[in-house]
Design an enzyme around this catalytic site. Structure first.
Site, PDB file in Angstrom:
ATOM      1  N   SER A 188       9.228   1.108   1.634  1.00  0.00           N
ATOM      2  CA  SER A 188       7.771   0.994   1.785  1.00  0.00           C
ATOM      3  C   SER A 188       7.353   1.627   3.109  1.00  0.00           C
ATOM      4  O   SER A 188       8.157   1.650   4.060  1.00  0.00           O
ATOM      5  CB  SER A 188       7.378  -0.489   1.792  1.00  0.00           C
ATOM      6  N   TYR A 201       8.909  -8.943   5.654  1.00  0.00           N
ATOM      7  CA  TYR A 201       8.823  -7.896   4.617  1.00  0.00           C
ATOM      8  C   TYR A 201       9.156  -6.536   5.213  1.00  0.00           C
ATOM      9  O   TYR A 201       9.962  -5.777   4.654  1.00  0.00           O
ATOM     10  CB  TYR A 201       7.411  -7.896   4.017  1.00  0.00           C
TER      11      TYR A 201
END
Ligand SMILES: NC(=O)c1ccc[n+]([C@@H]2O[C@H](COP(=O)([O-])OP(=O)(O)OC[C@H]3O[C@@H](n4cnc5c(N)ncnc54)[C@H](O)[C@@H]3O)[C@@H](O)[C@H]2O)c1
Length: 304
Positions: A188, A201
Protein backbone atom coordinates in the site's frame (compact mmCIF):
# COMPACT_ATOMS: atom_id res chain seq x y z
CA UNK A 1 -9.64 7.38 5.16
CA UNK A 2 -7.83 10.37 6.60
CA UNK A 3 -5.40 11.83 4.09
CA UNK A 4 -2.69 14.13 5.29
CA UNK A 5 -2.36 16.10 2.07
CA UNK A 6 -3.61 19.63 1.86
CA UNK A 7 -5.93 20.18 -1.07
CA UNK A 8 -3.58 21.72 -3.66
CA UNK A 9 -6.33 23.94 -5.04
CA UNK A 10 -10.07 24.25 -4.76
CA UNK A 11 -10.48 23.02 -8.26
CA UNK A 12 -13.79 21.31 -8.83
CA UNK A 13 -12.97 17.71 -9.63
CA UNK A 14 -15.45 15.76 -11.69
CA UNK A 15 -15.82 12.84 -9.40
CA UNK A 16 -17.68 9.86 -10.79
CA UNK A 17 -20.25 8.11 -8.65
CA UNK A 18 -18.56 5.32 -6.76
CA UNK A 19 -21.36 2.94 -5.87
CA UNK A 20 -22.59 -0.42 -7.03
CA UNK A 21 -20.46 -3.31 -5.82
CA UNK A 22 -22.14 -5.57 -8.37
CA UNK A 23 -20.30 -7.79 -10.87
CA UNK A 24 -20.24 -4.70 -13.11
CA UNK A 25 -18.10 -2.99 -10.47
CA UNK A 26 -15.46 -5.56 -11.27
CA UNK A 27 -16.05 -5.38 -15.01
CA UNK A 28 -13.01 -6.22 -17.06
CA UNK A 29 -14.19 -3.98 -19.90
CA UNK A 30 -11.98 -0.90 -20.18
CA UNK A 31 -13.97 2.22 -19.35
CA UNK A 32 -14.34 4.38 -22.46
CA UNK A 33 -13.38 7.55 -20.63
CA UNK A 34 -10.23 6.10 -19.11
CA UNK A 35 -9.08 3.93 -21.97
CA UNK A 36 -9.79 5.98 -25.08
CA UNK A 37 -6.22 5.61 -26.36
CA UNK A 38 -5.96 3.60 -29.63
CA UNK A 39 -4.12 0.86 -27.72
CA UNK A 40 -7.30 0.13 -25.78
CA UNK A 41 -9.50 0.62 -28.83
CA UNK A 42 -7.59 -2.29 -30.41
CA UNK A 43 -8.42 -4.47 -27.43
CA UNK A 44 -5.71 -3.47 -24.97
CA UNK A 45 -3.79 -6.12 -23.09
CA UNK A 46 -4.93 -9.55 -24.16
CA UNK A 47 -3.89 -11.30 -20.93
CA UNK A 48 -3.74 -14.50 -22.99
CA UNK A 49 -0.79 -15.56 -20.84
CA UNK A 50 -3.24 -16.23 -18.03
CA UNK A 51 -4.84 -19.15 -19.88
CA UNK A 52 -4.56 -22.37 -17.82
CA UNK A 53 -2.40 -20.69 -15.19
CA UNK A 54 -3.18 -21.93 -11.67
CA UNK A 55 -3.37 -18.94 -9.36
CA UNK A 56 -4.10 -18.63 -5.63
CA UNK A 57 -5.64 -15.29 -4.62
CA UNK A 58 -5.97 -14.67 -0.89
CA UNK A 59 -8.76 -12.24 -0.14
CA UNK A 60 -9.98 -13.23 -3.60
CA UNK A 61 -13.67 -12.69 -2.87
CA UNK A 62 -13.86 -8.93 -2.30
CA UNK A 63 -12.39 -5.70 -3.59
CA UNK A 64 -9.01 -5.95 -5.33
CA UNK A 65 -8.81 -9.71 -4.83
CA UNK A 66 -12.24 -10.26 -6.35
CA UNK A 67 -11.24 -8.17 -9.36
CA UNK A 68 -8.19 -10.46 -9.74
CA UNK A 69 -10.41 -13.54 -9.55
CA UNK A 70 -12.78 -12.07 -12.15
CA UNK A 71 -10.01 -10.94 -14.52
CA UNK A 72 -7.85 -14.05 -14.27
CA UNK A 73 -10.73 -16.50 -14.75
CA UNK A 74 -12.08 -14.45 -17.65
CA UNK A 75 -8.78 -15.05 -19.38
CA UNK A 76 -8.75 -18.77 -18.71
CA UNK A 77 -6.84 -19.05 -15.44
CA UNK A 78 -7.81 -21.60 -12.78
CA UNK A 79 -8.22 -19.57 -9.62
CA UNK A 80 -8.40 -20.63 -6.00
CA UNK A 81 -10.00 -17.71 -4.19
CA UNK A 82 -9.33 -17.93 -0.46
CA UNK A 83 -11.00 -15.85 2.22
CA UNK A 84 -13.13 -15.89 5.36
CA UNK A 85 -16.24 -14.79 3.43
CA UNK A 86 -18.04 -18.14 3.21
CA UNK A 87 -21.27 -17.06 1.56
CA UNK A 88 -19.77 -14.39 -0.70
CA UNK A 89 -16.92 -16.69 -1.74
CA UNK A 90 -19.09 -19.67 -2.59
CA UNK A 91 -21.50 -17.38 -4.43
CA UNK A 92 -18.67 -15.92 -6.50
CA UNK A 93 -17.26 -19.34 -7.36
CA UNK A 94 -20.72 -20.64 -8.30
CA UNK A 95 -21.37 -17.65 -10.56
CA UNK A 96 -18.03 -17.92 -12.33
CA UNK A 97 -18.40 -21.69 -12.76
CA UNK A 98 -21.87 -21.16 -14.22
CA UNK A 99 -20.18 -18.88 -16.79
CA UNK A 100 -17.82 -21.73 -17.72
CA UNK A 101 -14.83 -20.40 -15.81
CA UNK A 102 -12.64 -22.31 -13.34
CA UNK A 103 -12.79 -20.95 -9.82
CA UNK A 104 -12.68 -22.79 -6.51
CA UNK A 105 -13.51 -21.05 -3.26
CA UNK A 106 -11.33 -22.09 -0.33
CA UNK A 107 -12.61 -21.00 3.07
CA UNK A 108 -9.63 -20.22 5.25
CA UNK A 109 -7.96 -17.72 7.54
CA UNK A 110 -4.55 -16.64 6.24
CA UNK A 111 -3.35 -16.25 9.83
CA UNK A 112 -3.64 -20.02 10.21
CA UNK A 113 -0.72 -21.87 8.69
CA UNK A 114 -2.76 -25.03 8.09
CA UNK A 115 -5.45 -23.08 6.18
CA UNK A 116 -2.89 -21.61 3.76
CA UNK A 117 -1.14 -24.96 3.36
CA UNK A 118 -4.55 -26.49 2.54
CA UNK A 119 -5.12 -23.84 -0.16
CA UNK A 120 -1.81 -24.71 -1.84
CA UNK A 121 -2.58 -28.42 -1.51
CA UNK A 122 -5.97 -27.80 -3.12
CA UNK A 123 -4.22 -26.24 -6.13
CA UNK A 124 -1.95 -29.25 -6.42
CA UNK A 125 -4.63 -31.88 -5.93
CA UNK A 126 -7.08 -30.28 -8.37
CA UNK A 127 -4.77 -28.79 -10.98
CA UNK A 128 -1.34 -30.36 -10.38
CA UNK A 129 0.61 -27.10 -10.09
CA UNK A 130 0.66 -23.54 -8.77
CA UNK A 131 1.90 -20.90 -11.19
CA UNK A 132 1.23 -17.78 -9.16
CA UNK A 133 -0.01 -16.58 -5.81
CA UNK A 134 -1.40 -13.19 -4.89
CA UNK A 135 -0.89 -12.55 -1.19
CA UNK A 136 -3.61 -9.94 -1.09
CA UNK A 137 -5.81 -10.56 1.97
CA UNK A 138 -5.73 -7.58 4.27
CA UNK A 139 -7.47 -5.77 7.09
CA UNK A 140 -7.38 -2.15 8.17
CA UNK A 141 -7.71 -1.03 11.79
CA UNK A 142 -6.86 2.52 12.84
CA UNK A 143 -5.83 3.85 16.20
CA UNK A 144 -3.18 6.05 17.77
CA UNK A 145 -0.26 3.96 18.88
CA UNK A 146 -0.96 5.11 22.44
CA UNK A 147 -4.29 3.26 22.19
CA UNK A 148 -3.12 0.13 20.41
CA UNK A 149 -3.84 -3.26 21.96
CA UNK A 150 -2.11 -6.56 21.39
CA UNK A 151 -5.35 -7.74 19.80
CA UNK A 152 -5.21 -4.90 17.20
CA UNK A 153 -1.56 -5.66 16.51
CA UNK A 154 -2.09 -9.41 16.18
CA UNK A 155 -5.03 -8.97 13.83
CA UNK A 156 -3.39 -6.50 11.44
CA UNK A 157 0.04 -8.09 11.46
CA UNK A 158 -1.48 -11.57 11.42
CA UNK A 159 -3.56 -11.03 8.30
CA UNK A 160 -1.40 -8.53 6.41
CA UNK A 161 2.08 -9.87 7.11
CA UNK A 162 1.97 -13.34 8.67
CA UNK A 163 -0.67 -14.40 6.12
CA UNK A 164 1.71 -13.44 3.30
CA UNK A 165 4.54 -15.33 5.00
CA UNK A 166 2.45 -18.53 5.05
CA UNK A 167 1.62 -18.05 1.38
CA UNK A 168 5.32 -17.72 0.58
CA UNK A 169 6.24 -20.68 2.81
CA UNK A 170 3.94 -23.09 0.99
CA UNK A 171 3.93 -21.66 -2.53
CA UNK A 172 7.70 -21.30 -2.95
CA UNK A 173 8.65 -24.99 -2.67
CA UNK A 174 6.03 -25.86 -5.29
CA UNK A 175 7.27 -23.12 -7.61
CA UNK A 176 10.92 -24.08 -7.10
CA UNK A 177 10.08 -27.69 -8.04
CA UNK A 178 8.38 -26.35 -11.17
CA UNK A 179 11.38 -24.09 -11.82
CA UNK A 180 8.99 -21.19 -12.23
CA UNK A 181 6.43 -19.14 -10.36
CA UNK A 182 5.52 -15.66 -9.23
CA UNK A 183 4.21 -14.28 -5.95
CA UNK A 184 2.61 -10.85 -5.88
CA UNK A 185 2.10 -9.03 -2.59
CA UNK A 186 -0.47 -6.29 -2.14
CA UNK A 187 1.28 -3.61 -0.14
CA UNK A 188 0.00 0.00 0.00
CA UNK A 189 1.08 3.60 -0.34
CA UNK A 190 0.58 3.46 3.43
CA UNK A 191 4.01 1.82 3.55
CA UNK A 192 5.47 5.18 2.49
CA UNK A 193 3.08 7.79 3.85
CA UNK A 194 2.52 8.60 7.50
CA UNK A 195 -1.26 8.28 7.49
CA UNK A 196 -2.63 9.51 10.81
CA UNK A 197 -3.56 6.71 13.20
CA UNK A 198 -2.43 3.99 10.77
CA UNK A 199 0.82 3.00 12.56
CA UNK A 200 0.31 -0.77 12.72
CA UNK A 201 -1.26 -0.97 9.25
CA UNK A 202 1.58 1.10 7.71
CA UNK A 203 4.16 -1.10 9.46
CA UNK A 204 2.48 -4.26 8.18
CA UNK A 205 2.59 -2.97 4.60
CA UNK A 206 6.22 -1.81 4.84
CA UNK A 207 7.01 -5.25 6.27
CA UNK A 208 5.66 -6.87 3.11
CA UNK A 209 8.12 -4.92 0.97
CA UNK A 210 11.05 -5.92 3.19
CA UNK A 211 9.87 -9.53 3.11
CA UNK A 212 9.63 -9.50 -0.68
CA UNK A 213 13.22 -8.32 -1.11
CA UNK A 214 14.57 -11.09 1.11
CA UNK A 215 12.61 -13.69 -0.82
CA UNK A 216 14.16 -12.44 -4.06
CA UNK A 217 17.62 -13.05 -2.64
CA UNK A 218 16.78 -16.51 -1.34
CA UNK A 219 14.50 -17.93 -4.01
CA UNK A 220 14.75 -16.15 -7.36
CA UNK A 221 17.84 -18.16 -8.34
CA UNK A 222 15.46 -21.15 -8.49
CA UNK A 223 13.01 -19.44 -10.81
CA UNK A 224 10.55 -17.70 -8.50
CA UNK A 225 9.81 -14.01 -9.04
CA UNK A 226 8.39 -11.70 -6.38
CA UNK A 227 6.60 -8.44 -7.05
CA UNK A 228 4.40 -6.06 -5.10
CA UNK A 229 1.62 -3.73 -6.11
CA UNK A 230 1.13 -0.60 -4.05
CA UNK A 231 -2.42 0.68 -4.45
CA UNK A 232 -3.47 4.18 -3.54
CA UNK A 233 -7.09 4.86 -2.64
CA UNK A 234 -9.18 2.11 -4.20
CA UNK A 235 -12.96 1.93 -4.10
CA UNK A 236 -13.48 -1.31 -2.19
CA UNK A 237 -15.46 -2.48 0.85
CA UNK A 238 -12.32 -1.87 2.96
CA UNK A 239 -12.29 1.78 1.93
CA UNK A 240 -16.04 2.08 2.54
CA UNK A 241 -15.70 0.69 6.05
CA UNK A 242 -12.93 3.18 6.78
CA UNK A 243 -15.51 5.95 6.27
CA UNK A 244 -17.65 4.79 9.19
CA UNK A 245 -17.83 7.20 12.11
CA UNK A 246 -17.09 10.31 10.06
CA UNK A 247 -19.38 13.33 10.07
CA UNK A 248 -19.93 13.19 6.30
CA UNK A 249 -21.54 10.56 4.08
CA UNK A 250 -19.15 8.25 2.28
CA UNK A 251 -19.90 9.84 -1.10
CA UNK A 252 -18.75 13.25 0.14
CA UNK A 253 -15.63 11.78 1.70
CA UNK A 254 -14.84 9.97 -1.55
CA UNK A 255 -15.34 13.18 -3.54
CA UNK A 256 -13.05 15.08 -1.14
CA UNK A 257 -10.32 12.47 -1.52
CA UNK A 258 -10.74 12.23 -5.30
CA UNK A 259 -10.19 15.98 -5.62
CA UNK A 260 -6.78 15.53 -3.98
CA UNK A 261 -5.59 12.74 -6.26
CA UNK A 262 -3.80 14.00 -9.40
CA UNK A 263 -6.03 11.95 -11.76
CA UNK A 264 -9.08 13.27 -9.84
CA UNK A 265 -10.67 9.90 -9.18
CA UNK A 266 -10.42 6.97 -6.82
CA UNK A 267 -8.91 3.80 -8.20
CA UNK A 268 -11.16 0.89 -9.08
CA UNK A 269 -10.28 -2.69 -8.08
CA UNK A 270 -9.79 -3.59 -11.74
CA UNK A 271 -7.12 -0.88 -12.09
CA UNK A 272 -5.02 -2.92 -9.68
CA UNK A 273 -6.00 -6.35 -11.00
CA UNK A 274 -4.86 -5.48 -14.54
CA UNK A 275 -1.43 -4.50 -13.27
CA UNK A 276 -1.15 -7.69 -11.24
CA UNK A 277 -2.24 -9.69 -14.29
CA UNK A 278 0.58 -8.12 -16.30
CA UNK A 279 3.16 -8.66 -13.54
CA UNK A 280 2.36 -12.39 -13.54
CA UNK A 281 3.18 -12.63 -17.25
CA UNK A 282 6.47 -13.61 -18.90
CA UNK A 283 6.46 -10.12 -20.46
CA UNK A 284 7.18 -8.92 -16.93
CA UNK A 285 9.75 -11.70 -16.47
CA UNK A 286 12.58 -9.29 -15.60
CA UNK A 287 10.53 -7.45 -13.00
CA UNK A 288 11.64 -8.89 -9.68
CA UNK A 289 11.66 -7.38 -6.20
CA UNK A 290 9.89 -4.26 -7.49
CA UNK A 291 7.02 -2.31 -6.04
CA UNK A 292 4.64 -1.12 -8.75
CA UNK A 293 2.49 1.83 -7.73
CA UNK A 294 -1.15 1.98 -8.77
CA UNK A 295 -2.18 5.22 -7.15
CA UNK A 296 -3.13 7.81 -9.75
CA UNK A 297 -0.13 9.97 -8.90
CA UNK A 298 -0.81 10.25 -5.17
CA UNK A 299 2.84 9.79 -4.24
CA UNK A 300 3.92 12.55 -6.64
CA UNK A 301 2.04 15.21 -4.71
CA UNK A 302 4.10 17.92 -3.07
CA UNK A 303 3.95 17.93 0.74
CA UNK A 304 1.96 21.16 1.04
N1 LIG B 1 -8.76 -0.29 -0.82
C1 LIG B 1 -7.66 0.45 -0.75
O1 LIG B 1 -7.71 1.69 -0.86
C2 LIG B 1 -6.31 -0.22 -0.56
C3 LIG B 1 -5.17 0.58 -0.70
C4 LIG B 1 -3.92 0.00 -0.54
C5 LIG B 1 -3.82 -1.35 -0.24
N2 LIG B 1 -4.93 -2.11 -0.09
C6 LIG B 1 -4.74 -3.52 0.23
O2 LIG B 1 -5.37 -4.30 -0.77
C7 LIG B 1 -5.72 -5.57 -0.24
C8 LIG B 1 -7.16 -5.85 -0.58
O3 LIG B 1 -7.96 -4.89 0.11
P1 LIG B 1 -9.40 -4.42 -0.41
O4 LIG B 1 -9.42 -2.96 -0.37
O5 LIG B 1 -9.76 -5.15 -1.65
O6 LIG B 1 -10.28 -4.91 0.85
P2 LIG B 1 -11.55 -5.84 1.02
O7 LIG B 1 -11.96 -5.67 2.43
O8 LIG B 1 -12.54 -5.58 -0.05
O9 LIG B 1 -10.96 -7.31 0.80
C9 LIG B 1 -10.15 -7.91 1.74
C10 LIG B 1 -10.19 -9.41 1.53
O10 LIG B 1 -9.32 -10.02 2.50
C11 LIG B 1 -10.03 -11.09 3.11
N3 LIG B 1 -9.56 -11.36 4.46
C12 LIG B 1 -9.58 -10.54 5.54
N4 LIG B 1 -9.11 -11.18 6.62
C13 LIG B 1 -8.79 -12.43 6.19
C14 LIG B 1 -8.24 -13.56 6.84
N5 LIG B 1 -7.96 -13.56 8.15
N6 LIG B 1 -8.02 -14.67 6.10
C15 LIG B 1 -8.32 -14.71 4.79
N7 LIG B 1 -8.83 -13.66 4.13
C16 LIG B 1 -9.06 -12.54 4.83
C17 LIG B 1 -11.48 -10.62 3.14
O11 LIG B 1 -12.35 -11.72 3.36
C18 LIG B 1 -11.58 -10.01 1.75
O12 LIG B 1 -11.83 -11.01 0.79
C19 LIG B 1 -5.44 -5.48 1.26
O13 LIG B 1 -4.19 -6.09 1.54
C20 LIG B 1 -5.37 -3.99 1.53
O14 LIG B 1 -4.57 -3.70 2.65
C21 LIG B 1 -6.18 -1.57 -0.24
Amino acid sequence: MRLSFADPADRAGNVPATEAKTPEHYSTEPKALLFSHPFWAQGGLTMSHLKDQVILVTGGTSGIGQACTELFTEHGAKVIAMSIQAEQGQGLANRLQAEGRTCLFHYGDVRREEDVRAAVELALSRFGRLDAACANAGVLRTQKITQVTLEDFNLVMGVNLLGAIWVAKYAIPVMERQGKGCICFTTSVASEIGFPEHGVYCASKAGLVALMRCLVTDHSPKGVRFVAVSPGTIDTPMLASSCEGWDKPKEELYADVARKIPVRRLGQPMDVARVIGFLLSDEAGYVNGSVVYVEGGTLALPPW
